[in-house]
Each structure stands twice: as C-alpha cells, then as structure tokens.
Design an enzyme around this catalytic site. Structure first.
Site, PDB file in Angstrom:
ATOM      1  N   GLY A   1       0.917  -1.311   0.006  1.00 18.56           N
ATOM      2  CA  GLY A   1       0.040  -0.217  -0.065  1.00 18.56           C
ATOM      3  C   GLY A   1       0.881   1.212  -0.028  1.00 18.56           C
TER       4      GLY A   1
ATOM      5  N   ARG B   1       0.753  -5.040  -5.568  1.00 19.77           N
ATOM      6  CA  ARG B   1       1.129  -6.360  -4.825  1.00 19.77           C
ATOM      7  C   ARG B   1       1.753  -7.247  -6.084  1.00 19.77           C
ATOM      8  NH1 ARG B   1      -0.340  -5.010   0.066  1.00 19.77           N
ATOM      9  NH2 ARG B   1      -1.997  -3.441   0.132  1.00 19.77           N
TER      10      ARG B   1
ATOM     11  N   ASP C   1       5.789  -5.563   6.076  1.00 25.39           N
ATOM     12  CA  ASP C   1       6.375  -6.781   6.064  1.00 25.39           C
ATOM     13  C   ASP C   1       6.345  -7.712   5.231  1.00 25.39           C
ATOM     14  OD1 ASP C   1       7.049  -6.537   8.832  1.00 25.39           O
ATOM     15  OD2 ASP C   1       5.331  -7.023   9.808  1.00 25.39           O
TER      16      ASP C   1
ATOM     17  N   THR D   1       4.065   2.530   5.748  1.00 25.03           N
ATOM     18  CA  THR D   1       2.730   2.083   5.794  1.00 25.03           C
ATOM     19  C   THR D   1       2.120   3.013   6.686  1.00 25.03           C
ATOM     20  OG1 THR D   1       1.191   0.416   6.572  1.00 25.03           O
ATOM     21  CG2 THR D   1       3.484   0.217   7.342  1.00 25.03           C
TER      22      THR D   1
ATOM     23  N   ARG E   1      -4.973   7.611   3.193  1.00 26.53           N
ATOM     24  CA  ARG E   1      -3.873   7.124   2.584  1.00 26.53           C
ATOM     25  C   ARG E   1      -3.150   8.298   1.924  1.00 26.53           C
ATOM     26  NH1 ARG E   1      -3.888   1.555   2.992  1.00 26.53           N
ATOM     27  NH2 ARG E   1      -1.808   1.569   2.290  1.00 26.53           N
TER      28      ARG E   1
ATOM     29  N   ASP F   1       2.028  -0.680  11.481  1.00 26.76           N
ATOM     30  CA  ASP F   1       1.937  -2.190  11.971  1.00 26.76           C
ATOM     31  C   ASP F   1       2.975  -3.157  11.575  1.00 26.76           C
ATOM     32  OD1 ASP F   1       1.424  -2.238   9.205  1.00 26.76           O
ATOM     33  OD2 ASP F   1      -0.364  -3.262   9.419  1.00 26.76           O
TER      34      ASP F   1
ATOM     35  N   ASP G   1      -0.294   2.330   8.649  1.00 21.11           N
ATOM     36  CA  ASP G   1      -0.840   1.666   9.698  1.00 21.11           C
ATOM     37  C   ASP G   1      -0.061   1.642  10.886  1.00 21.11           C
ATOM     38  OD1 ASP G   1      -3.212   1.199   8.442  1.00 21.11           O
ATOM     39  OD2 ASP G   1      -2.754  -0.530   7.718  1.00 21.11           O
TER      40      ASP G   1
ATOM     41  N   ARG H   1      -6.307  -2.237   9.990  1.00 19.96           N
ATOM     42  CA  ARG H   1      -6.915  -3.718   9.885  1.00 19.96           C
ATOM     43  C   ARG H   1      -6.560  -4.687  10.899  1.00 19.96           C
ATOM     44  NH1 ARG H   1      -7.775  -5.738   3.679  1.00 19.96           N
ATOM     45  NH2 ARG H   1      -7.918  -3.418   3.943  1.00 19.96           N
TER      46      ARG H   1
ATOM     47  N   ARG I   1     -25.295  14.910  18.579  1.00 15.52           N
ATOM     48  CA  ARG I   1     -25.207  13.298  18.051  1.00 15.52           C
ATOM     49  C   ARG I   1     -24.262  12.712  18.863  1.00 15.52           C
ATOM     50  NH1 ARG I   1     -26.169  14.522  11.850  1.00 15.52           N
ATOM     51  NH2 ARG I   1     -28.527  15.022  11.637  1.00 15.52           N
TER      52      ARG I   1
ATOM     53  N   SER J   1       6.624  -6.936   2.148  1.00 21.14           N
ATOM     54  CA  SER J   1       7.756  -6.315   1.054  1.00 21.14           C
ATOM     55  C   SER J   1       9.001  -6.835   1.663  1.00 21.14           C
ATOM     56  CB  SER J   1       7.674  -4.813   1.017  1.00 21.14           C
ATOM     57  OG  SER J   1       6.194  -4.330   0.733  1.00 21.14           O
TER      58      SER J   1
END
Lengths: 322, 322, 322, 322
Positions: C13, C74, C105, C127, C255, C131, C129, C173, C164, C107
């Site tokens: 990504g 990918r 990871d 990335t 992103r 992560d 994220d 994810r 609200r 990659s």
C-alpha cells in the site's frame, strides 16, 4: 481563417488556477481537433522560440497544482518593436495561428498588440489581486483570499491568548479587494484599503475602544499592501490605545497553494471559452466574468473599463465588526 | 501532604497544544478527586487573584483549539519579591496546594521559586521553538513545524513558476530546531541556524550553482530568526548569482492554528503526568520527553541542562538537497 | 563487494512520505557516486524489467507529494520461484547490485528472499498503519493520523450542532495504533481497537451516560477498521442511549495527502541510512526507528519481533475523555 | 410595526457559515438598536421556550467556526397545529417581534407559516447542498465543495500510485450541484448526477478507454449521493474494464469545518439584509443570491421556483476531462 495551431502562455505574476486554465485550453483545443503548443516564460518564450508540443497528457494531474507549469516572467523586450517582431516571426515559423494569454492588464496589452499584427489573441484574467477592471473575478483570487484568511485565523489564536492587536498586511498594491474580503471573513475590527482614506482615531482607535467596552480584548486590523506601513501603524496603535500591537506581512505565501474549487472551475470555463473564440478565428478579446456569466469583450474596451469598489460590503463590515 | 486543590496556568508565548495540556490537567485532577482552579494570564493571575473554578466541562471542545483559554502574559512583577509574596498569599487564600505551570524556561524559574516557598509546582514544556534544554520535545513544536512547512510549500509554487530563490525566515530566536526540521521537510538548498556559522559563498552560492548545473532553476533557503537578516541576504544572493531572490518572514502565523496529533497527544500525556506528580505531593519537577518516554526531573537540574543540535540531520540535509 | 548500481522500489500500500524516501535514496546514492535506477510497480517492475535511470532531477519537487512516483502494486508472481528467478535475472542483466525496498512486512519478506539469492536488499518501513513490528514508527503514519484527526474535527462540528454521537472508523486492519492516536487527539469518549476486547455497555454506553451527566451532549467514538461494524454499532448505541448516532468510514482518503514534517524528515533519514548500508555491501537489513534513534537490524529478526500496544496511553485516554 | 426584539434560529442540517450568519444578524440588530434573542435547536427552541438574550460578545470569535452555536434539529412537532401555536405563544410571551430563520426549504415553510400567524420571519438559505430553488447560492456550499475536493485530491494520490479507478460519492441527495463542481475541480473522468441519466458504457467505460489510450492509468468518477450505488458501480467498472476500482463515500465530513471566505462573506451580507428587512417590519421573505446581487423575495414565490442545473458546465467537464 482556420485555426490549425494555437499557443498558450502565462504572463505576469503567477496565480493558483493558471494550471487549470492551461489544462482547459489544451484539452478543448484537442477536442476540437486543433494542435496546441505551450510557450514558456510568458512572452519571452515567444521571442526566444521556447515552445513545445502539448497533448492530452501534458496537462494530466496539474489541475490541483499552484503556480504555472508554463513558467511565467515579465518581458521588457516584448514591449520594444524589435521584441514584438521576433514574437510575430516565431508564430509564423512555428505555425501558431492564435494565442491564449493568461495574465493581467499588462499581459492584455501584449495580446492586443499581437492581435493587431495578425496573431489573434484571447486574454484570460489571472491574478490573485482581482485588480483587472474588465472582470468581476480573476483566476487565483479565491485561493489567495482563503490563504490570507487561514493565516489570519492562525494569528487570531495568538492575538487572543495574549490579548493583543494584530495589524496584518495582505496583498493588493493597487486595490483593496483582497483586504476587504479577508477583513470581512476574519471579522477585522478595521479594514484599510487604498480606495478609502482613513483616519487612525476614527477608523481604528475609536472602534477598538468601543469594542473594548463591550468586553473584547483582542483586535485584528487588515491592511492592503497599497496602504502599507503596518510596522508604523502597529506602533501608533499601541501608543494611542496602550494595547500591545504587532505587525505581520503575509507576503508571497498568498500567491501559492492548491487552487480552490472556484478557481479551478472558473479557470476551466474561461479556458474553454478562450478556445471557442479562437476556433472561430476571433481574437483581440478578453474573457471575463460579469454577474454570473462568463462573457468576452474587445481588449481595447476591456482596458478602458473602470471597476468599482464594493462600498456596500465595506459599510456592512463596519456595522458588524464591533 | 494531601492535594485538595491544584491550579493551572499558561505562561510566556502561547503554543498550540497548551489547551490540550490544560484539559488533561483538569480531567486527570477531577478523575483523582482533586479540585482544580484556572489561573488567568500566567503568573499575573496569581498575583491579582484572577482565578476560577474548573470542571469537566470547562475544558470541553478545546483540545483542537490553538492558543490558550487561560490567556498568557509575561509578568515582570512576579520576578519581584513583592509580586512573589502576593502570589503565595493568593495560593493560601484560595487554598491552592500545587500548580501546573505550562511554559518555557522562564516559566520554570517561577515554578521553582514558588516551590521553594512551599507551593509545589510542576512545569510542562510549552513553546513552539523546542528550545527548552531539559526535553527533546516541547508542546507546540510539531504544529509550528508543519505550519512553517505548509507556508514554504505555498511559496514553492511561485518560486518555481518564476524560477527564483526564496529566502524564508522561520521562528527560533535562540535555536535552529524549527529551521532545521522545516528546511529538511521542504528540501531547502541551504539551511541557516544559529548553531552553525555560515559562509554565503560556500553554503549558499556554491550549492545553488551545483544544483543549477543539474537543471534546477528555483531555490529555497530557510533561515532561523536567530540568524536573521533575510532581506539583505536575498539581495546578496541575487547580486552573487544573478537569480532573482525574494525574502519572506513567516512571523507570528507560526504560533497559531489547531494542534497536530503529536502536540495533542504529547500534551495529554504530559498534563496527566504533571497531576500524577502533584497528587503525590511532589513538586519542583518538570515533565520532559526523552527518547520515547515521558519522564520528569528536578527543576534545578532541568534548568542547568544543555541540549544538542542534531548535526547528523544537518549533514544529511546537505547531502540530499542538491 | 562494490556497489556500482542500486535500485529502489515501493511495494504494498502507498503511504505519504514514500516519495521523500525515494528522493533521499537517489540523492544519497549519487552523493556517494553510486548509480541509481528506479523500479516501477514494486516487485513487478523487477520481474518485467520496468526500470529507468534516475538522476538528481528525477526526484525534484516530489518531497511534498503524497503517493509514490515509482507506483506500487502487490506481486503474486514474485512469490513464485519462477517470478523470483526472473527478478534475479533482471538484476544481473541491468547490473543492479542492491535494492532499497520501501513497504511493509510483506515487502520485507521479498527483500529477504532476494538477499538470500545474492542481491543485497535493505527494507524501509512504509505504511500508514504503523503495523510493522520491528519499528516504532513507519513512514506515512503521522500524515495518516493527522488526516484522520482533521476529518474527525470536521465531523465534530456537525456532531455538536445536532447533539449526536459519531461512530468513526479509521484505518488499521490488524492494529489500533492509528485509532488510539486519533482517538486521543480528538478527545473521543471511547476508542475501540483490535488489541483490547470491548463491552458496549461498560466501554461506551456507561461512559456516554457519565459524560452526559456533566452536561455534554455530543460524543465521538473512534473504531479501528480491524474492529469494524460501525454501522451496526451506531444503531446499537442509539438503541441503548436514545442519542441519535451516525457511522462514518473515513476510508482511503487517509492514505493520501502531502506528508507532514515528521514523515518527510523520517523518510529522508531512513532513505539515507539504507544507502549507507548498501554502499558498504550490507544487505538483508531493515531500517527502523526505536526510542529516538534510526537503527537497522537483520530482516529475519525484524520479521520475528512483536510490537506492544501502548496500554498506558489507552488508559490515560479513558481517564481524560469524560 | 416597530421591531423591538428579534429572534434568530438555525434549522435543518447544519452548514459551515451558519455562525457567520448568526453573528451578522446579532450585530446588525444591535447596531440598529434592536434587542436580539437566540433560539436553540431550531423550531424546537421556540416551542420549548429555549431562548436566551444575545449581545455583541455572544457572537465573538465564532465567524470561523463550523456548525452552529444555536444548535439545530428537525422539529416534527412544529408541523402540527399545536406545536405551531406553542411557538406563537412563546413569541408573544418573550416579546419576539420577528425571526430570522437560517435553513433550507423545509425551514422556509415554517417561516411562512409563522409569518401568516403574525410573526414576521425572514429566511436565509443555509445548506451545503445548494439545493434551494430560490437562490443561486446557499451558505455552506463553497466550504462543502472545497472539503470534498480536498478529500478527492488525497484519494488521487493513492489512486495514481496504484493505477486504480476511484468511485467517490459526494453529498447531494436531490441535486448534483456539489458533485458537478467537485467533479470539474478534480478533473473527474465521469460525473454522475441525479439530473442526468447515465449509461455505464457510454459515460464511464468508453471515456476510461479513450483516456487510457492516451496514456493515463488512473481514474476518478464522482457520483452524487442521489445517484448512489458506488460500491456496486465500482465492481461493475472493474468487471468491464479490468481496472481495479474502489468506492469511497465521503459522508458527513463534508458538512463540517471552518467556512471559506465566500461562505463567511455571503453569510455576513445575507444576515445583514435579513435584519434590514425585519427592521422595516417586512416579513415572509427569503434572502437570496441571484447573478451577483443579494436580493429578497416572497416566501411563497421562493418555494414555487425551479432551479436549473448547469448543463453547460456539465458539457465542458466532459470535453476537458479525457
């Protein structure tokens, strides 16, 4: 006269939205089966033959970019008879049948002179100052206003935390349009523009005192570049009110940045219209925005027009910013 | 010593994230069953008794606001014995058992002096300049860097379109942290900081020439406020290179704006730790960030520390910005 | 082994700051006298030979651009023995002596396999994220957090005006880093992450009721993508509290965008270090950020590491967001 | 009839610039010596008597804030005879002689009904969708367009890096104004609006193929909420073109954020005009923008008007976005 090839150039100060206009010119021309060439660095590129073929992909992914991919520059040489002749020669040599010129009043005069020499030109208004008399709107104005406003919104934080007065100079050497819109948008206590003479006591100090009495302790004064003198003004305000005052000149930052929706859409429509005109062999025109319509007019007439300052908005600003 | 009531104040120049810190102090204290009062306009509020009760809702919807809802000011009176005594008296009168002071080194000295007089204080680093020696990070720094960077990104558009050199002054009177980070982030050809003496020919002109030879025609030079002289520098660069050069001073705009994630999160953690300390009766400490940890240390030690300039990043900047 | 030519590719990504990393790789290599080639579309470009020579100007004016000028994709084929062999063949044919791989990871595993086959590779963490277990920081994370935060700040306006509850899904994810930082930064009443199981009554409804009792009437709940189910959650919250609740999925907007200072500077330093390693013939390493240092480690070890969730910040968030 | 006291309320969906309008109403009234009260949560506040006195400072530092400080809500009770009567009773009890209602067509109907019952009301157009037939411009539209555009600009980065097609839903249940402006501004390959039926092959697939042949590999399709179905559309596009396609729904984020210059200035002028009317005892009017003028008209007539879609801009978009 059939248009086989048109050129496009940007001239004078750059403005956000110029790329969107270039893109619209290129794409509309290709849509109509007309060849397009880009001319670099304003009229200089025409004199020097700095010209390149453009296609659909030359203008991909530029609609959101500030500045101009064609570069821009002032061209003193173009104002001489010799420079003008070189430009005309380049057009003949390169087969350029007409030109879209994106810029201000100075650029329009060049477009008029080229038109007179047989190269039909159409002018598009591009300048952040909105100081082109023949149009209500110029490409770049909306972005510049919003940039100036966001910067003053940031200043507001520190002005408020320190209970100060911020005296802010925004662009506009000859006109107060940018200062007026920005001033209204940030709720400035006072707005100083070249179009309206000011008295420091009546127009600033007295207004600050009145506002202060209602409980507010921070103040923003927006000043057009054409009025100037913000450093001295800040000192003078501090001397007369006792409120700590600081001057800020927003400067060239106001010229850049990704264009707003309005600048991109307006530029797209104007660029489209410019090619519509040229494709019919019509030159010596400028595209303009009046009321809510995109129109075009003769360059001579355009250059002779006078534009009115929005005194009504100026008056409203004073009523609601206390 | 049991903490029944703590006060919180912001002092010195305002910085984005101060509100997030105030919020964390108030909420953590209430979570621990401690009463909180806000002190307005830095140490002045302590001298004048400008103090108000705060509850969970006093700090609602301020985490994203620039500036400080407690206002800030310098306080010359607080540096006198008489002013200090008034402040101590206010604490006793209002039942303030400890204070969180958000500000810079100057504010820390006040916190130390109050601690000495029996009012435990904890300092939090709040300044956009990152020039507090005892911590790697100060609240407001990340926002100011990003504001400066965005402004230079806008300047880049016009610099590129006109093929100029922009000489930009960013904040940092005593330190070049902001200039270094901003300079790397915008890919500046040269970065001038107070920590490193410069030679105009070697560090600017030669680098511009080398860059020019590879085909680039626009340049950005980032200068820390502590180096100054950008107007003259722009003229000098133009004289030596023949490249049109313009100076811009970004100014107080860099102090404001909604804080970034990093400033909000860091301020939240630091505010939380300050109350953790006070709730245990611990004062005369400052909260700081070292490595990746939020720590605290003695104010005396904190004020005596020296901070290193990141010469390694400075060197990398020069290798990759050609 | 002497490095004459290195390649650079982006994989997986895209993330803001990848361009700054590519720029640093190219410039550092050229500074060291090493030739650089760009490889397009991740490992696919290596398989297909989609490779081009890069010079100082190939990476001009990209430091501020989101996405990746090298494109990314990918590559299932690369995971086959045949694809891997094609990639190695391309390297030999093009004279590529080492490769910088920017990605996550997945990659890294490719970089390890190539290293094993005699093409030294260095991985850079890219990335949004955050992560990647071997590093505290990944290129793109800061920009994504700030984008998510700004979007929730906008949602706050309408959430507040209508009194609200907004249930907002942010990316992540497998990990809640983005959700945690964003949640703290926007002062979310509740933050749901994959790392911590939640009970709707205890962790959301009870907190909303408590907050409501102190006078607040609007609420923000930040949910990591890995927890998901925001539409149903919003309905459930509305059913249990009677407060109108709306779900929003921020999506791929997170992103993109111009990278923040932190992402640009981190990417510059990491790109520089990757070339330092390769220039010494060292491969099979990943660059990482630990504490406040940029380090590197063996890819095998890197892939085996575990990363901890910041439970302390999670706890602070709950104490101060009532 | 002399106006001693006027009320102001915001109704329906919130929109950026509503606060600027409230500020202008309050300040203009006070300038004219008229007392002003704020009515909370739209017509509900009138029914429940949730009313408070406003002064110059009640509207300080709100011009730049999104949302509405008066809160907003729909009011089914107000549509009943009983609810309406309660509202009228509140006006009599509180001495409210006239009301400025900021909202959409639904809110206008309430304003008309109140006017009929002897409480003169003036409507101001406030909605991000620009779907009020009696005016060319509604407060909030410019901000929403720019927010949507900036979000798509971010999507563009990732769309381009992955060479995908992004299918983006922007707000506009009944009207495609927002989609059209945003679509032109981002250079969308296709724009789908409720006003124009579409054929997926002719209006999307064929255009993508044509664009692809000229070398472009990423695509943006902008879809108005009223057309909907973006998830399915993305799948269908991918099936027919083989180009990976992703759907994004921008959602409520588009409603918030600090208003643009245009929204702040327009709201200021409209708020001013509303009070001008009421101060002369004139009710049952709406303020509107036509051409380049702020005008007002009878509510009955306003509600009966039809608004035209800008087919010319739609056509231009298709010519220049290949």
């Amino acid at each position: 006269m059939e248009m086989k090839t048109i050129g496009v150039l940007t001239s004078g100060g750059d403005a956000p939205g110029m790329n969107a206009a270039v893109r619209a010119v290129v794409r509309t021309a290709i849509f109509k089966g007309i060849r397009v060439v880009g001319i670099r660095r304003g009229y200089n590129g025409l004199i020097d033959g700095d010209i390149f073929e453009m296609n659909l992909r030359s203008v991909s992914d530029i609609i959101h970019r500030g500045g101009t991919v064609l570069y821009t520059a002032r061209s003193p040489e173009f104002k001489t008879e010799e420079g003008m002749q070189k430009a005309v020669d380049t057009c003949h040599k390169e087969g350029i049948d007409g030109i879209v010129v994106i810029g201000g009043d100075g650029s329009y005069r060049g477009a008029r002179d080229l038109s007179l020499r047989g190269i039909p030109c159409v002018g598009l208004p591009g300048t952040i100052d909105n100081d082109i008399s023949s149009t209500d709107y110029t490409i770049g104005f909306d972005t510049a206003m919003n940039t100036a406003m966001e910067m003053v919104d940031r200043l507001r934080d520190t002005t408020q935390s320190h209970e100060r007065c911020s005296v802010v100079e925004v662009m506009g050497r000859r006109a107060g349009y940018l200062a007026l819109q920005t001033g209204v948008a940030v709720g400035a206590t006072s707005i100083l523009v070249p179009e309206v003479p000011y008295d420091i006591d009546r127009d600033i100090v007295a207004r600050m005192r009145k506002t202060q009495m209602s409980g507010k302790k921070h103040f923003i004064v927006v000043v057009a570049e054409g009025v100037g003198g913000v450093q001295e003004l800040a000192k003078e305000i501090e001397a007369r009110t006792g409120i700590e005052s600081r001057a800020t000149i927003l400067g060239h930052v106001q010229r850049g940045g990704s264009p707003t929706v309005r600048d991109r859409v307006m530029a797209s429509q104007m660029g489209h219209q410019a090619v519509e005109l040229l494709s019919q062999g019509i030159g010596n025109r400028v595209v303009c925005f009046r009321g809510d319509k995109i129109l075009n007019k003769d360059i001579y007439e355009a250059l002779a027009e006078q534009k009115e300052f929005d005194f009504n908005l100026y008056r409203i600003a004073h009523e609601i910013s206390i």
